[in-house]
Design a protein around this motif. Structure first.
Motif, mmCIF file in Angstrom:
data_model
loop_
_atom_site.group_PDB
_atom_site.id
_atom_site.type_symbol
_atom_site.label_atom_id
_atom_site.label_comp_id
_atom_site.label_asym_id
_atom_site.label_seq_id
_atom_site.Cartn_x
_atom_site.Cartn_y
_atom_site.Cartn_z
ATOM 1 N N ASN A 188 0.929 -1.159 -0.036
ATOM 2 C CA ASN A 188 -0.199 -0.034 0.070
ATOM 3 C C ASN A 188 1.025 1.365 -0.179
ATOM 4 O O ASN A 188 2.263 1.240 0.496
ATOM 5 C CB ASN A 188 -0.907 -0.234 1.115
ATOM 6 C CG ASN A 188 -1.901 -1.177 1.223
ATOM 7 O OD1 ASN A 188 -2.848 -0.954 0.754
ATOM 8 N ND2 ASN A 188 -1.540 -2.314 1.763
ATOM 9 N N TYR A 189 0.517 2.162 -0.471
ATOM 10 C CA TYR A 189 1.205 3.378 -0.817
ATOM 11 C C TYR A 189 0.424 4.569 -0.316
ATOM 12 O O TYR A 189 -0.681 4.875 -0.375
ATOM 13 C CB TYR A 189 1.474 3.685 -2.347
ATOM 14 C CG TYR A 189 2.278 2.814 -3.081
ATOM 15 C CD1 TYR A 189 3.649 2.970 -3.051
ATOM 16 C CD2 TYR A 189 1.809 1.769 -3.278
ATOM 17 C CE1 TYR A 189 4.380 1.749 -3.697
ATOM 18 C CE2 TYR A 189 2.396 0.530 -4.246
ATOM 19 C CZ TYR A 189 3.770 0.909 -4.137
ATOM 20 O OH TYR A 189 4.452 -0.187 -4.832
ATOM 21 N N ASN A 190 1.184 5.489 0.411
ATOM 22 C CA ASN A 190 0.717 6.737 0.817
ATOM 23 C C ASN A 190 0.231 7.730 -0.103
ATOM 24 O O ASN A 190 1.506 8.187 -0.854
ATOM 25 C CB ASN A 190 1.628 7.201 2.010
ATOM 26 C CG ASN A 190 0.997 8.684 2.688
ATOM 27 O OD1 ASN A 190 0.164 9.495 2.237
ATOM 28 N ND2 ASN A 190 1.510 9.028 3.819
ATOM 29 N N PRO A 191 -0.877 8.127 -0.544
ATOM 30 C CA PRO A 191 -1.166 8.909 -1.428
ATOM 31 C C PRO A 191 -0.577 10.292 -1.667
ATOM 32 O O PRO A 191 -0.222 11.005 -2.748
ATOM 33 C CB PRO A 191 -2.710 9.121 -1.431
ATOM 34 C CG PRO A 191 -3.088 8.840 -0.153
ATOM 35 C CD PRO A 191 -1.975 7.834 0.271
ATOM 36 N N GLN A 192 0.096 10.744 -0.397
ATOM 37 C CA GLN A 192 0.733 12.093 -0.499
ATOM 38 C C GLN A 192 2.076 11.938 -0.749
ATOM 39 O O GLN A 192 2.783 13.022 -1.047
ATOM 40 C CB GLN A 192 0.710 12.509 0.879
ATOM 41 C CG GLN A 192 -0.799 12.763 1.623
ATOM 42 C CD GLN A 192 -0.647 13.257 2.912
ATOM 43 O OE1 GLN A 192 0.320 13.277 3.867
ATOM 44 N NE2 GLN A 192 -1.801 13.977 3.560
ATOM 45 N N ASP A 193 2.750 10.882 -1.079
ATOM 46 C CA ASP A 193 4.154 10.704 -1.267
ATOM 47 C C ASP A 193 4.355 10.402 -2.728
ATOM 48 O O ASP A 193 5.440 10.009 -3.246
ATOM 49 C CB ASP A 193 4.865 9.660 -0.351
ATOM 50 C CG ASP A 193 4.701 9.839 1.131
ATOM 51 O OD1 ASP A 193 4.882 11.213 1.215
ATOM 52 O OD2 ASP A 193 4.439 9.174 1.902
ATOM 53 N N PHE A 194 3.336 10.186 -3.715
ATOM 54 C CA PHE A 194 3.679 9.729 -4.972
ATOM 55 C C PHE A 194 2.507 10.777 -5.905
ATOM 56 O O PHE A 194 1.735 11.252 -5.378
ATOM 57 C CB PHE A 194 3.523 8.380 -5.344
ATOM 58 C CG PHE A 194 2.481 7.543 -5.351
ATOM 59 C CD1 PHE A 194 1.909 7.310 -6.432
ATOM 60 C CD2 PHE A 194 1.738 7.256 -3.853
ATOM 61 C CE1 PHE A 194 0.643 6.862 -6.277
ATOM 62 C CE2 PHE A 194 0.527 6.941 -3.951
ATOM 63 C CZ PHE A 194 -0.077 6.523 -5.324
ATOM 64 N N MET A 195 2.911 10.679 -7.241
ATOM 65 C CA MET A 195 2.298 11.500 -8.068
ATOM 66 C C MET A 195 0.594 11.142 -8.151
ATOM 67 O O MET A 195 -0.132 12.039 -8.322
ATOM 68 C CB MET A 195 2.838 11.367 -9.600
ATOM 69 C CG MET A 195 4.106 12.082 -9.907
ATOM 70 S SD MET A 195 4.581 12.174 -11.398
ATOM 71 C CE MET A 195 5.280 10.439 -11.855
ATOM 72 N N GLY A 196 0.588 9.877 -8.045
ATOM 73 C CA GLY A 196 -1.024 9.550 -8.316
ATOM 74 C C GLY A 196 -1.211 8.702 -9.557
ATOM 75 O O GLY A 196 -2.406 8.570 -9.738
#
Length: 230
Positions: A188-196
């Protein structure tokens, strides 16, 4: 059975390549030592990166799909990932390079490298507030500059083409890891830390992260293989 999911992904990623390593026309098994030394050196860097990002909450792992064995808070399956994926990629590179002439002419390769470096630096600084994006694109730019202009590696074009050939497998493996076909993602990825921006369920940064990792594996593998043959 779900606890074996990530482990099985690693296993099926590597098993066919491993079996064909012993084929008399390929004989990749003669270079196992060079591969494992190269993979270990690269893995140490990327595992440290992984530990740091996990600690910062950039990404985290779903225990439903894991054995539960962890090293510095990393699942054992994640550590195996840094050996299984490079093995399949280096094996494919070795085979295609052995049987096909895929070398680029100097000028197109140089143009490709320069455009890739400039684009990566531009993306890194445009998304400087996204730590995964910033570090991944910037480190890839530095790696490409180092490999091409400092270490005089003249196979980046060829390696990039082979990485493109491997993309369906990448999409399958990383797709499952990021949730394709599963009730919830393994990673799972934190949406604040990558482009999306995602390819299916895969953050675009993952493709660049994997590309950088494979470039260094190829460089070290080739260097160690030459040393063993001398």
């Amino acid at each position: 059975m779900l606890h074996y999911t990530y482990l099985l992904i690693n296993f099926f990623t590597v098993i066919i390549c491993f079996v064909f390593s012993f084929h008399p026309k390929i004989k990749f098994n003669r270079h196992f030592s060079a591969f494992f030394k190269a993979a270990l050196m690269v893995a140490l860097v990327f595992i440290f990166w992984d530990i740091w990002f996990t600690k910062r909450g950039v990404w985290w792992f779903n225990d439903t799909y894991l054995l539960g064995i962890r090293v510095y808070n990393l699942p054992i399956e994640e550590i195996l990932f840094f050996f299984c994926i490079p093995f399949s990629c280096i094996f494919t590179y070795f085979c295609l390079d052995q049987f096909f002439k895929l070398d680029w002419k100097p000028l197109p390769e140089k143009i490709f490298v320069i455009i890739s470096i400039v684009s990566s630096v531009g993306i890194a600084f445009y998304f400087h507030d996204k730590i995964y994006t910033f570090i991944t694109f910037l480190s890839t730019a530095v790696s490409m500059f180092t490999l091409y202009f400092v270490l005089k590696s003249r196979w980046i074009g060829k390696a990039s083409f082979i990485y493109l050939v491997l993309m369906p497998g990448f999409l399958l493996v990383n797709g499952i890891l990021t949730g394709t076909g599963l009730e919830s993602p393994i990673v799972n990825y934190n949406p604040q830390d990558f482009m999306g921006i995602r390819m299916l369920t895969i953050p675009i940064e993952d493709t660049v992260y994997g590309y950088e990792m494979i470039l260094w594996n190829i460089y070290l593998f080739q260097k160690l293989k030459r040393n063993e043959q001398n």
